[in-house]
Design a protein around this motif. Structure first.
Motif, PDB file in Angstrom:
ATOM      1  N   CYS A 296       0.836  -1.206   0.000  1.00 14.88           N
ATOM      2  CA  CYS A 296       0.000   0.000   0.000  1.00 14.88           C
ATOM      3  C   CYS A 296       0.867   1.252   0.000  1.00 14.88           C
ATOM      4  CB  CYS A 296      -0.918  -0.029   1.227  1.00 14.88           C
ATOM      5  SG  CYS A 296      -1.789   1.516   1.547  1.00 14.88           S
ATOM      6  N   GLU A 297       0.912   1.957  -1.134  1.00 15.73           N
ATOM      7  CA  GLU A 297       1.738   3.160  -1.239  1.00 15.73           C
ATOM      8  C   GLU A 297       1.254   4.295  -0.323  1.00 15.73           C
ATOM      9  OE1 GLU A 297       4.631   3.487  -2.695  1.00 15.73           O
ATOM     10  OE2 GLU A 297       4.512   1.366  -3.214  1.00 15.73           O
ATOM     11  N   PRO A 298      -0.069   4.575  -0.238  1.00 16.61           N
ATOM     12  CA  PRO A 298      -0.508   5.615   0.703  1.00 16.61           C
ATOM     13  C   PRO A 298      -0.126   5.308   2.149  1.00 16.61           C
ATOM     14  CG  PRO A 298      -2.246   5.147  -0.877  1.00 16.61           C
ATOM     15  CD  PRO A 298      -1.191   4.104  -1.082  1.00 16.61           C
ATOM     16  N   CYS A 299      -0.082   4.011   2.494  1.00 15.38           N
ATOM     17  CA  CYS A 299       0.328   3.637   3.854  1.00 15.38           C
ATOM     18  C   CYS A 299       1.742   4.121   4.147  1.00 15.38           C
ATOM     19  CB  CYS A 299       0.271   2.121   4.030  1.00 15.38           C
ATOM     20  SG  CYS A 299      -1.377   1.396   3.842  1.00 15.38           S
ATOM     21  N   LYS A 300       2.589   4.082   3.119  1.00 17.98           N
ATOM     22  CA  LYS A 300       3.978   4.496   3.297  1.00 17.98           C
ATOM     23  C   LYS A 300       4.095   6.012   3.440  1.00 17.98           C
ATOM     24  CE  LYS A 300       5.512   0.471   0.665  1.00 17.98           C
ATOM     25  NZ  LYS A 300       6.120  -0.036  -0.577  1.00 17.98           N
ATOM     26  N   GLN A 301       3.057   6.750   3.038  1.00 14.63           N
ATOM     27  CA  GLN A 301       3.034   8.186   3.278  1.00 14.63           C
ATOM     28  C   GLN A 301       2.550   8.500   4.681  1.00 14.63           C
ATOM     29  OE1 GLN A 301       0.922  10.349   0.142  1.00 14.63           O
ATOM     30  NE2 GLN A 301       1.244   8.653  -1.254  1.00 14.63           N
ATOM     31  N   LEU A 302       1.542   7.755   5.136  1.00 14.15           N
ATOM     32  CA  LEU A 302       0.934   8.050   6.432  1.00 14.15           C
ATOM     33  C   LEU A 302       1.771   7.549   7.602  1.00 14.15           C
ATOM     34  CD1 LEU A 302      -1.545   9.104   8.014  1.00 14.15           C
ATOM     35  CD2 LEU A 302      -2.529   6.811   7.798  1.00 14.15           C
ATOM     36  N   SER A 303       2.336   6.344   7.488  1.00 17.04           N
ATOM     37  CA  SER A 303       3.024   5.732   8.622  1.00 17.04           C
ATOM     38  C   SER A 303       4.138   6.595   9.210  1.00 17.04           C
ATOM     39  CB  SER A 303       3.579   4.357   8.228  1.00 17.04           C
ATOM     40  OG  SER A 303       2.538   3.423   8.106  1.00 17.04           O
TER      41      SER A 303
ATOM     42  N   GLY B 117     -11.525  11.468   1.200  1.00 17.08           N
ATOM     43  CA  GLY B 117     -11.104  10.067   1.200  1.00 17.08           C
ATOM     44  C   GLY B 117      -9.605   9.867   1.288  1.00 17.08           C
ATOM     45  N   GLY B 118      -8.845  10.951   1.527  1.00 23.29           N
ATOM     46  CA  GLY B 118      -7.401  10.822   1.681  1.00 23.29           C
ATOM     47  C   GLY B 118      -6.642  10.766   0.378  1.00 23.29           C
ATOM     48  N   GLN B 119      -7.265  11.195  -0.722  1.00 27.91           N
ATOM     49  CA  GLN B 119      -6.619  11.169  -2.041  1.00 27.91           C
ATOM     50  C   GLN B 119      -6.441  12.604  -2.548  1.00 27.91           C
ATOM     51  OE1 GLN B 119      -9.701   8.456  -3.670  1.00 27.91           O
ATOM     52  NE2 GLN B 119      -8.010   7.092  -4.178  1.00 27.91           N
ATOM     53  N   ALA B 120      -5.818  13.429  -1.717  1.00 25.46           N
ATOM     54  CA  ALA B 120      -5.687  14.850  -2.041  1.00 25.46           C
ATOM     55  C   ALA B 120      -4.887  15.066  -3.323  1.00 25.46           C
ATOM     56  CB  ALA B 120      -5.042  15.599  -0.881  1.00 25.46           C
ATOM     57  N   GLU B 121      -3.805  14.337  -3.504  1.00 25.36           N
ATOM     58  CA  GLU B 121      -2.984  14.530  -4.703  1.00 25.36           C
ATOM     59  C   GLU B 121      -3.783  14.238  -5.970  1.00 25.36           C
ATOM     60  OE1 GLU B 121       1.274  13.434  -4.627  1.00 25.36           O
ATOM     61  OE2 GLU B 121       0.835  12.574  -2.665  1.00 25.36           O
ATOM     62  N   GLN B 122      -4.627  13.216  -5.924  1.00 22.98           N
ATOM     63  CA  GLN B 122      -5.475  12.886  -7.069  1.00 22.98           C
ATOM     64  C   GLN B 122      -6.475  14.013  -7.314  1.00 22.98           C
ATOM     65  OE1 GLN B 122      -6.867   8.823  -7.142  1.00 22.98           O
ATOM     66  NE2 GLN B 122      -8.739   9.384  -8.212  1.00 22.98           N
ATOM     67  N   ALA B 123      -7.001  14.594  -6.230  1.00 22.93           N
ATOM     68  CA  ALA B 123      -7.954  15.698  -6.361  1.00 22.93           C
ATOM     69  C   ALA B 123      -7.284  16.913  -6.991  1.00 22.93           C
ATOM     70  CB  ALA B 123      -8.515  16.063  -4.989  1.00 22.93           C
ATOM     71  N   TYR B 124      -6.066  17.220  -6.531  1.00 22.28           N
ATOM     72  CA  TYR B 124      -5.344  18.365  -7.096  1.00 22.28           C
ATOM     73  C   TYR B 124      -5.101  18.161  -8.599  1.00 22.28           C
ATOM     74  CZ  TYR B 124      -4.164  19.126  -2.126  1.00 22.28           C
ATOM     75  OH  TYR B 124      -4.201  19.305  -0.773  1.00 22.28           O
ATOM     76  N   ALA B 125      -4.658  16.970  -8.955  1.00 22.48           N
ATOM     77  CA  ALA B 125      -4.381  16.688 -10.369  1.00 22.48           C
ATOM     78  C   ALA B 125      -5.648  16.795 -11.212  1.00 22.48           C
ATOM     79  CB  ALA B 125      -3.765  15.295 -10.505  1.00 22.48           C
TER      80      ALA B 125
ATOM     81  N   GLU C 117     -14.330   5.958  16.390  1.00 22.07           N
ATOM     82  CA  GLU C 117     -14.156   6.157  14.958  1.00 22.07           C
ATOM     83  C   GLU C 117     -12.823   6.814  14.639  1.00 22.07           C
ATOM     84  OE1 GLU C 117     -17.128   7.908  12.515  1.00 22.07           O
ATOM     85  OE2 GLU C 117     -18.755   6.855  13.531  1.00 22.07           O
ATOM     86  N   GLY C 118     -12.313   6.512  13.454  1.00 21.26           N
ATOM     87  CA  GLY C 118     -11.071   7.110  13.017  1.00 21.26           C
ATOM     88  C   GLY C 118     -11.216   7.684  11.624  1.00 21.26           C
ATOM     89  N   PHE C 119     -10.227   7.424  10.785  1.00 15.41           N
ATOM     90  CA  PHE C 119     -10.277   7.950   9.427  1.00 15.41           C
ATOM     91  C   PHE C 119      -9.586   6.986   8.479  1.00 15.41           C
ATOM     92  CE2 PHE C 119      -6.470   9.683  11.455  1.00 15.41           C
ATOM     93  CZ  PHE C 119      -5.478   9.445  10.528  1.00 15.41           C
ATOM     94  N   THR C 120      -9.918   7.110   7.210  1.00 14.63           N
ATOM     95  CA  THR C 120      -9.315   6.298   6.160  1.00 14.63           C
ATOM     96  C   THR C 120      -8.614   7.212   5.173  1.00 14.63           C
ATOM     97  OG1 THR C 120     -11.046   4.620   6.365  1.00 14.63           O
ATOM     98  CG2 THR C 120      -9.748   4.606   4.343  1.00 14.63           C
ATOM     99  N   GLY C 121      -7.440   6.817   4.746  1.00 17.13           N
ATOM    100  CA  GLY C 121      -6.694   7.612   3.780  1.00 17.13           C
ATOM    101  C   GLY C 121      -5.617   8.445   4.436  1.00 17.13           C
ATOM    102  N   VAL C 122      -4.921   9.215   3.626  1.00 16.44           N
ATOM    103  CA  VAL C 122      -3.810  10.051   4.101  1.00 16.44           C
ATOM    104  C   VAL C 122      -4.329  11.463   4.328  1.00 16.44           C
ATOM    105  CG1 VAL C 122      -1.507  10.914   3.583  1.00 16.44           C
ATOM    106  CG2 VAL C 122      -2.191   8.645   2.772  1.00 16.44           C
ATOM    107  N   LEU C 123      -4.236  11.925   5.569  1.00 12.57           N
ATOM    108  CA  LEU C 123      -4.654  13.276   5.913  1.00 12.57           C
ATOM    109  C   LEU C 123      -3.433  14.158   6.138  1.00 12.57           C
ATOM    110  CD1 LEU C 123      -7.530  12.677   8.510  1.00 12.57           C
ATOM    111  CD2 LEU C 123      -7.705  13.008   6.048  1.00 12.57           C
TER     112      LEU C 123
ATOM    113  N   VAL D  38      -7.207  23.651   3.042  1.00  9.22           N
ATOM    114  CA  VAL D  38      -7.564  22.536   3.926  1.00  9.22           C
ATOM    115  C   VAL D  38      -6.302  21.837   4.426  1.00  9.22           C
ATOM    116  CG1 VAL D  38      -8.638  20.249   4.018  1.00  9.22           C
ATOM    117  CG2 VAL D  38      -9.843  22.155   2.931  1.00  9.22           C
ATOM    118  N   ALA D  39      -5.374  21.579   3.520  1.00  5.56           N
ATOM    119  CA  ALA D  39      -4.145  20.861   3.870  1.00  5.56           C
ATOM    120  C   ALA D  39      -3.177  21.732   4.651  1.00  5.56           C
ATOM    121  CB  ALA D  39      -3.471  20.344   2.606  1.00  5.56           C
ATOM    122  N   GLY D  40      -3.166  23.025   4.377  1.00  8.66           N
ATOM    123  CA  GLY D  40      -2.215  23.905   5.050  1.00  8.66           C
ATOM    124  C   GLY D  40      -0.976  24.114   4.208  1.00  8.66           C
ATOM    125  N   PRO D  41      -0.255  25.200   4.464  1.00  9.38           N
ATOM    126  CA  PRO D  41       0.872  25.578   3.609  1.00  9.38           C
ATOM    127  C   PRO D  41       2.075  24.650   3.693  1.00  9.38           C
ATOM    128  CG  PRO D  41       0.754  27.002   5.542  1.00  9.38           C
ATOM    129  CD  PRO D  41      -0.487  26.163   5.557  1.00  9.38           C
TER     130      PRO D  41
END
Length: 324
Positions: free
Chosen positions: A102-109, A269-277, A158-164, A304-307
């Motif tokens: 899971c590539e997003p996992c490697k960003q969040l961990s 859903g934690g897919q900010a980069e996809q949304a930006y693109a 409750e928690g969250f899914t995806g990379v925040l 939302v993400a911050g500078p």
């Protein structure tokens, strides 16, 4: 993907039945055997939650992160889960459900591990490899990874899914600690604490008023700007169905409103980069008022993400290239 119809509230208790993971009675000793001894490797399952850390690709906590010890980042598995529940009676535990592929996992961990060290034991990070622990993934109803949930007093919240963004993860952690009655350092601005509390409990009107008050007095307050952008985001997705929104955007790439809503859904859903693109691509295909509306929408998602979010820096470069 997180359902955008869900409010920001994180404290829905009792949604997970943990009884299925209670230890069973020990098996009776097997009769002596004359067969050759097994050549399989011995089990490495820990008997307590203070066993080896679970950073992907290694057997211990992430190296070089200040404050991370074998007792702040722990490997959680089906064998030691009862001990983890017992540990949560005194210390909140955040469970990070991940997999090596899971590539997003490697960003969040790495972000979670850094924060675990920074908070210095006020909460523990439990790493759960979903491939190695399918029963845990099933019991916690893991539908996508990375997924983070907390256990307080032996019960899940409750928690969250995806990379925040890190700022939102901090908000979640602080809310978990507050729910657990754990003292945290007082914020520099109590007004921001009040606004964040309103946001995390889903009181969007109160959160909006509080963030606007801060910005009226401190226009450069990045945290308040991010909070207000989150309020606007939750309002935009209110009542929307994630799958329907994404399907509509896929069916008509030039539908500006559909693409904007799909980008909001992806951010949630934690897919900010996809949304930006998605929005940068749309800017390249539009002009006039439509183009300006998409540009402003993208800037609101940056807020939302911050500078300090690295994905924002890359998307800003792509936006500049698309505009000029």
């Amino acid at each position: 993907m997180s359902d955008p119809r869900t409010t920001p509230s994180i404290f829905t208790r009792g949604a997970v039945d943990l009884s299925a993971l209670r230890p069973t009675a020990p098996a009776k000793p097997a009769a002596p055997s004359t067969s050759a001894p097994s050549t399989s490797a011995p089990s490495t399952s820990a008997a307590s939650p203070s066993g080896p850390g679970g950073a992907p690709g290694g057997g211990g906590p992430a190296a070089g992160i200040p404050g991370v010890t074998p007792d702040t980042v722990i490997e959680v598995n089906e064998a030691n889960f009862q001990s983890v529940l017992e540990r949560s009676l005194t210390t909140p535990i955040l469970l990070d459900f991940w997999a090596d592929w899971c590539e997003p996992c490697k960003q969040l961990s790495p972000v979670l591990e850094k924060l675990a060290g920074e908070y210095a034991g006020s909460w523990l990070l439990g790493k759960v490899d979903v491939d190695a622990n399918p029963r845990l993934a099933q019991v916690f109803r893991v539908q996508g990874i990375p997924m983070v949930t907390a256990v307080i007093g032996g019960q899940p919240v409750e928690g969250f899914t995806g990379v925040l963004p890190e700022s939102q993860i901090r908000q979640y952690i602080d809310a978990v600690l507050k729910a657990a009655g754990v003292s945290v350092a007082a914020p520099e601005d109590p007004r921001l604490d009040e606004a964040d509390d309103a946001l995390m409990t889903g009181d969007l009107d109160a959160a909006e008023a509080a963030y606007k008050k801060i910005l009226a007095e401190s226009p450069a307050d990045a945290a308040a700007e991010s909070g207000l952008a989150q309020v606007e985001l939750y309002r935009r997705i209110s009542g929307a169905d994630a799958e329907t929104a994404l399907a509509k955007a896929e069916a008509d790439p030039d539908d500006v409103e559909a693409q904007r809503l799909a980008a909001d859904v992806e951010v949630i859903g934690g897919q900010a980069e996809q949304a930006y693109a998605r929005l940068v691509s749309l800017i390249k295909r539009t002009s006039g008022d439509d183009r300006d509306a998409v540009r402003k929408h993208l800037l609101s998602l940056f807020s939302v993400a911050g500078p300090d979010d690295p994905a924002v820096a890359g998307a800003r470069r792509a936006l500049a290239s698309a505009l000029f």
